[in-house]
Design a protein around this motif. Structure first.
Motif, PDB file in Angstrom:
ATOM      1  N   VAL A 108       0.872  -1.201   0.169  1.00  0.00           N
ATOM      2  CA  VAL A 108       0.083   0.044   0.040  1.00  0.00           C
ATOM      3  C   VAL A 108       0.962   1.282   0.226  1.00  0.00           C
ATOM      4  O   VAL A 108       1.948   1.149   0.666  1.00  0.00           O
ATOM      5  CB  VAL A 108      -0.983  -0.013   1.264  1.00  0.00           C
ATOM      6  CG1 VAL A 108      -1.655  -1.054   1.199  1.00  0.00           C
ATOM      7  CG2 VAL A 108      -0.275  -0.220   2.640  1.00  0.00           C
ATOM      8  N   PRO A 109       0.548   2.440  -0.423  1.00  0.00           N
ATOM      9  CA  PRO A 109       1.159   3.569  -0.614  1.00  0.00           C
ATOM     10  C   PRO A 109       1.323   4.354   0.686  1.00  0.00           C
ATOM     11  O   PRO A 109       0.652   5.328   0.762  1.00  0.00           O
ATOM     12  CB  PRO A 109       0.667   4.449  -1.849  1.00  0.00           C
ATOM     13  CG  PRO A 109      -0.846   4.100  -1.726  1.00  0.00           C
ATOM     14  CD  PRO A 109      -0.816   2.513  -1.392  1.00  0.00           C
ATOM     15  N   SER A 110       1.728   3.499   1.687  1.00  0.00           N
ATOM     16  CA  SER A 110       1.782   4.277   3.223  1.00  0.00           C
ATOM     17  C   SER A 110       3.009   5.232   3.315  1.00  0.00           C
ATOM     18  O   SER A 110       3.726   5.035   2.807  1.00  0.00           O
ATOM     19  CB  SER A 110       1.726   3.060   4.227  1.00  0.00           C
ATOM     20  OG  SER A 110       2.894   2.201   4.062  1.00  0.00           O
ATOM     21  N   LEU A 111       2.916   5.776   4.436  1.00  0.00           N
ATOM     22  CA  LEU A 111       3.934   6.702   5.022  1.00  0.00           C
ATOM     23  C   LEU A 111       5.077   5.868   5.183  1.00  0.00           C
ATOM     24  O   LEU A 111       6.124   6.254   5.008  1.00  0.00           O
ATOM     25  CB  LEU A 111       3.648   7.452   6.098  1.00  0.00           C
ATOM     26  CG  LEU A 111       4.758   8.672   6.651  1.00  0.00           C
ATOM     27  CD1 LEU A 111       5.315   9.507   5.728  1.00  0.00           C
ATOM     28  CD2 LEU A 111       4.255   9.230   8.148  1.00  0.00           C
ATOM     29  N   ALA A 131      10.964   2.635 -12.274  1.00  0.00           N
ATOM     30  CA  ALA A 131       9.984   1.822 -11.802  1.00  0.00           C
ATOM     31  C   ALA A 131       8.965   1.742 -12.658  1.00  0.00           C
ATOM     32  O   ALA A 131       8.732   2.421 -13.918  1.00  0.00           O
ATOM     33  CB  ALA A 131       9.490   2.618 -10.380  1.00  0.00           C
ATOM     34  N   HIS A 132       7.740   0.897 -12.323  1.00  0.00           N
ATOM     35  CA  HIS A 132       6.587   0.850 -12.958  1.00  0.00           C
ATOM     36  C   HIS A 132       5.743   2.312 -12.974  1.00  0.00           C
ATOM     37  O   HIS A 132       6.126   3.289 -11.913  1.00  0.00           O
ATOM     38  CB  HIS A 132       5.584  -0.057 -12.082  1.00  0.00           C
ATOM     39  CG  HIS A 132       5.932  -1.213 -11.984  1.00  0.00           C
ATOM     40  ND1 HIS A 132       5.951  -2.555 -12.998  1.00  0.00           N
ATOM     41  CD2 HIS A 132       6.168  -1.966 -10.888  1.00  0.00           C
ATOM     42  CE1 HIS A 132       6.421  -3.603 -12.232  1.00  0.00           C
ATOM     43  NE2 HIS A 132       6.545  -3.182 -11.071  1.00  0.00           N
ATOM     44  N   PRO A 139      -2.220  -4.120  -8.396  1.00  0.00           N
ATOM     45  CA  PRO A 139      -2.178  -3.193  -7.381  1.00  0.00           C
ATOM     46  C   PRO A 139      -0.651  -2.837  -7.031  1.00  0.00           C
ATOM     47  O   PRO A 139      -0.198  -1.700  -6.654  1.00  0.00           O
ATOM     48  CB  PRO A 139      -3.231  -3.713  -6.213  1.00  0.00           C
ATOM     49  CG  PRO A 139      -3.187  -5.121  -6.334  1.00  0.00           C
ATOM     50  CD  PRO A 139      -3.163  -5.126  -7.816  1.00  0.00           C
ATOM     51  N   ASP A 140       0.296  -3.967  -6.595  1.00  0.00           N
ATOM     52  CA  ASP A 140       1.396  -3.857  -6.103  1.00  0.00           C
ATOM     53  C   ASP A 140       2.259  -3.006  -7.454  1.00  0.00           C
ATOM     54  O   ASP A 140       2.944  -2.140  -6.853  1.00  0.00           O
ATOM     55  CB  ASP A 140       2.228  -5.180  -6.258  1.00  0.00           C
ATOM     56  CG  ASP A 140       1.645  -5.858  -4.940  1.00  0.00           C
ATOM     57  OD1 ASP A 140       1.018  -5.297  -3.996  1.00  0.00           O
ATOM     58  OD2 ASP A 140       1.845  -7.182  -4.931  1.00  0.00           O
ATOM     59  N   HIS A 141       1.979  -3.219  -8.665  1.00  0.00           N
ATOM     60  CA  HIS A 141       2.683  -2.607  -9.668  1.00  0.00           C
ATOM     61  C   HIS A 141       2.271  -1.041  -9.396  1.00  0.00           C
ATOM     62  O   HIS A 141       3.218  -0.177  -9.336  1.00  0.00           O
ATOM     63  CB  HIS A 141       2.428  -3.013 -11.023  1.00  0.00           C
ATOM     64  CG  HIS A 141       2.735  -4.207 -11.273  1.00  0.00           C
ATOM     65  ND1 HIS A 141       3.064  -4.677 -12.636  1.00  0.00           N
ATOM     66  CD2 HIS A 141       3.383  -5.555 -10.633  1.00  0.00           C
ATOM     67  CE1 HIS A 141       3.534  -5.841 -12.657  1.00  0.00           C
ATOM     68  NE2 HIS A 141       3.664  -6.360 -11.538  1.00  0.00           N
ATOM     69  N   ARG A 142       1.025  -0.975  -9.157  1.00  0.00           N
ATOM     70  CA  ARG A 142       0.774   0.804  -9.310  1.00  0.00           C
ATOM     71  C   ARG A 142       1.125   1.317  -7.878  1.00  0.00           C
ATOM     72  O   ARG A 142       1.394   2.504  -8.209  1.00  0.00           O
ATOM     73  CB  ARG A 142      -1.069   0.698  -9.034  1.00  0.00           C
ATOM     74  CG  ARG A 142      -1.756   0.100 -10.505  1.00  0.00           C
ATOM     75  CD  ARG A 142      -3.181   0.599 -10.458  1.00  0.00           C
ATOM     76  NE  ARG A 142      -3.864   0.035  -9.406  1.00  0.00           N
ATOM     77  CZ  ARG A 142      -4.582  -1.129  -9.305  1.00  0.00           C
ATOM     78  NH1 ARG A 142      -4.525  -1.912 -10.476  1.00  0.00           N
ATOM     79  NH2 ARG A 142      -5.432  -1.658  -8.384  1.00  0.00           N
ATOM     80  N   TYR A 143       1.080   0.847  -6.865  1.00  0.00           N
ATOM     81  CA  TYR A 143       1.541   1.214  -5.743  1.00  0.00           C
ATOM     82  C   TYR A 143       3.125   1.363  -5.648  1.00  0.00           C
ATOM     83  O   TYR A 143       3.678   2.398  -4.870  1.00  0.00           O
ATOM     84  CB  TYR A 143       1.273   0.447  -4.369  1.00  0.00           C
ATOM     85  CG  TYR A 143      -0.486   0.594  -4.541  1.00  0.00           C
ATOM     86  CD1 TYR A 143      -1.155   1.883  -4.856  1.00  0.00           C
ATOM     87  CD2 TYR A 143      -1.143  -0.347  -3.928  1.00  0.00           C
ATOM     88  CE1 TYR A 143      -2.452   1.833  -4.928  1.00  0.00           C
ATOM     89  CE2 TYR A 143      -2.704  -0.176  -3.809  1.00  0.00           C
ATOM     90  CZ  TYR A 143      -3.120   0.706  -4.454  1.00  0.00           C
ATOM     91  OH  TYR A 143      -4.503   0.759  -4.359  1.00  0.00           O
ATOM     92  N   VAL A 144       3.972   0.438  -6.290  1.00  0.00           N
ATOM     93  CA  VAL A 144       5.273   1.106  -6.650  1.00  0.00           C
ATOM     94  C   VAL A 144       5.440   2.180  -7.294  1.00  0.00           C
ATOM     95  O   VAL A 144       6.278   3.140  -6.814  1.00  0.00           O
ATOM     96  CB  VAL A 144       6.029  -0.321  -7.114  1.00  0.00           C
ATOM     97  CG1 VAL A 144       7.480   0.423  -7.738  1.00  0.00           C
ATOM     98  CG2 VAL A 144       6.222  -1.310  -6.386  1.00  0.00           C
TER      99      VAL A 144
END
Length: 302
Positions: A108-111, A131-132, A139-144
């Protein structure tokens, strides 16, 4: 099991040794983030080899450990297997590998993870970060992609993650290629011929057995039995892998032929068979055409 763990330990030590030898020696420092232990390798291995052959320092980072990325096995044993595969691939490519201990499918795109990515980029003292894009099927690709965008400014800010010195110059951030069209399609600024490194890329990908030959999470017993040559036939497997990746990298070269001609000149650009391409992320440093040729010192090679 013991032999597998010893193998992983050996490859991890080899990776650490490569990292320890990397120093401020005037060479470029490139870090590539993929969501899983195959993504960075698939997208950039050919270009990574070109940098490595010139003495530049390249690290391929998997942001998750890939522990659900298989149709038959999962959990800790799969994470260990995929970490071992990534390290073996990196050894064949002549680069460094790192797999972060985050569960596959749970990024997840967390702090917390923004700070983690910021630290990893700083520790590598990166000149280039790849990066991607943050638009992808997984979702892992998107959040990277989101985490890299979020870190693009923070890597230079002194009082975030003060335990790791900030970079004094913002790296060039790049996206690796994809075929998604919304909200806007991938539009490369950089195209690299990997004709001279394609076979070595295949050497690396050959080590990613769980993904390259078993299909990862999308595979099946039927797929392995009917589609893929058996592990006992190394020559047939390698030929099968070359057909698949030759089609992919060949399609990329054909799709972006005009850019290859612009960068290599008409004669060389038209002759490129296999390519990898990259788009500049506007959140990082904006390189000039002259700087692109310094960061990708391949275009004037004889």
């Amino acid at each position: 099991m013991i032999s597998r763990l010893l193998s992983i330990l050996f490859l991890a030590l080899a990776s650490f040794s490569l990292h320890a030898q990397a120093k401020d020696d005037g060479k470029l420092r490139i870090i590539v983030f993929g969501a899983h232990p195959d993504d960075a390798e698939y997208k950039t291995a050919g270009t990574a080899v070109k940098w490595a052959r010139l003495g530049h320092h390249v690290k391929l980072v998997s942001v998750t450990n890939g522990d659900v990325g298989h149709w038959k096995e999962a959990g800790g044993p799969l994470a260990l297997r995929r970490t071992s595969e990534a390290a073996a691939c990196a050894q064949k490519l002549g680069v460094t590998s790192q797999v972060l201990d985050i569960h596959d499918g749970e990024l997840v795109p967390s702090l917390e993870y923004r700070k983690l990515i910021t630290r990893v980029i700083r520790e590598w003292k990166a000149d280039i970060v790849i990066a991607h894009r943050p638009w992808d099927y997984h979702p892992d690709h998107r959040y990277v992609g989101v985490l890299i965008q979020d870190a693009a400014f923070m890597v230079t800010v002194p009082f975030i993650c003060p335990d790791v010195p900030p970079l004094t110059k913002n790296p060039v951030f790049l996206y690796s290629s994809d075929g998604f069209q919304k909200p806007y399609p991938f539009t490369p600024d950089i195209a690299v011929s990997v004709d001279d490194t394609f076979e070595q890329k295949l050497d690396g990908l050959h080590e990613l057995t769980s993904q390259a030959y078993e299909g990862g999470a999308s595979g099946s017993a039927e797929y392995v039995e009917k589609q893929v040559p058996p592990a006992s036939d190394e020559v047939a497997r390698r030929a099968w892998l070359k057909r698949r990746w030759g089609a992919r990298q060949g399609s990329e070269a054909d799709k972006y032929r005009d850019l290859l001609i612009k960068l290599y000149g008409e004669e060389k650009g038209k002759a490129v068979k296999y390519a990898e391409t990259f788009e500049i992320c506007e959140y990082g440093r904006r390189p000039s055409a002259a700087e692109i040729k310094q960061l990708f010192p391949f275009y004037d090679a004889k």
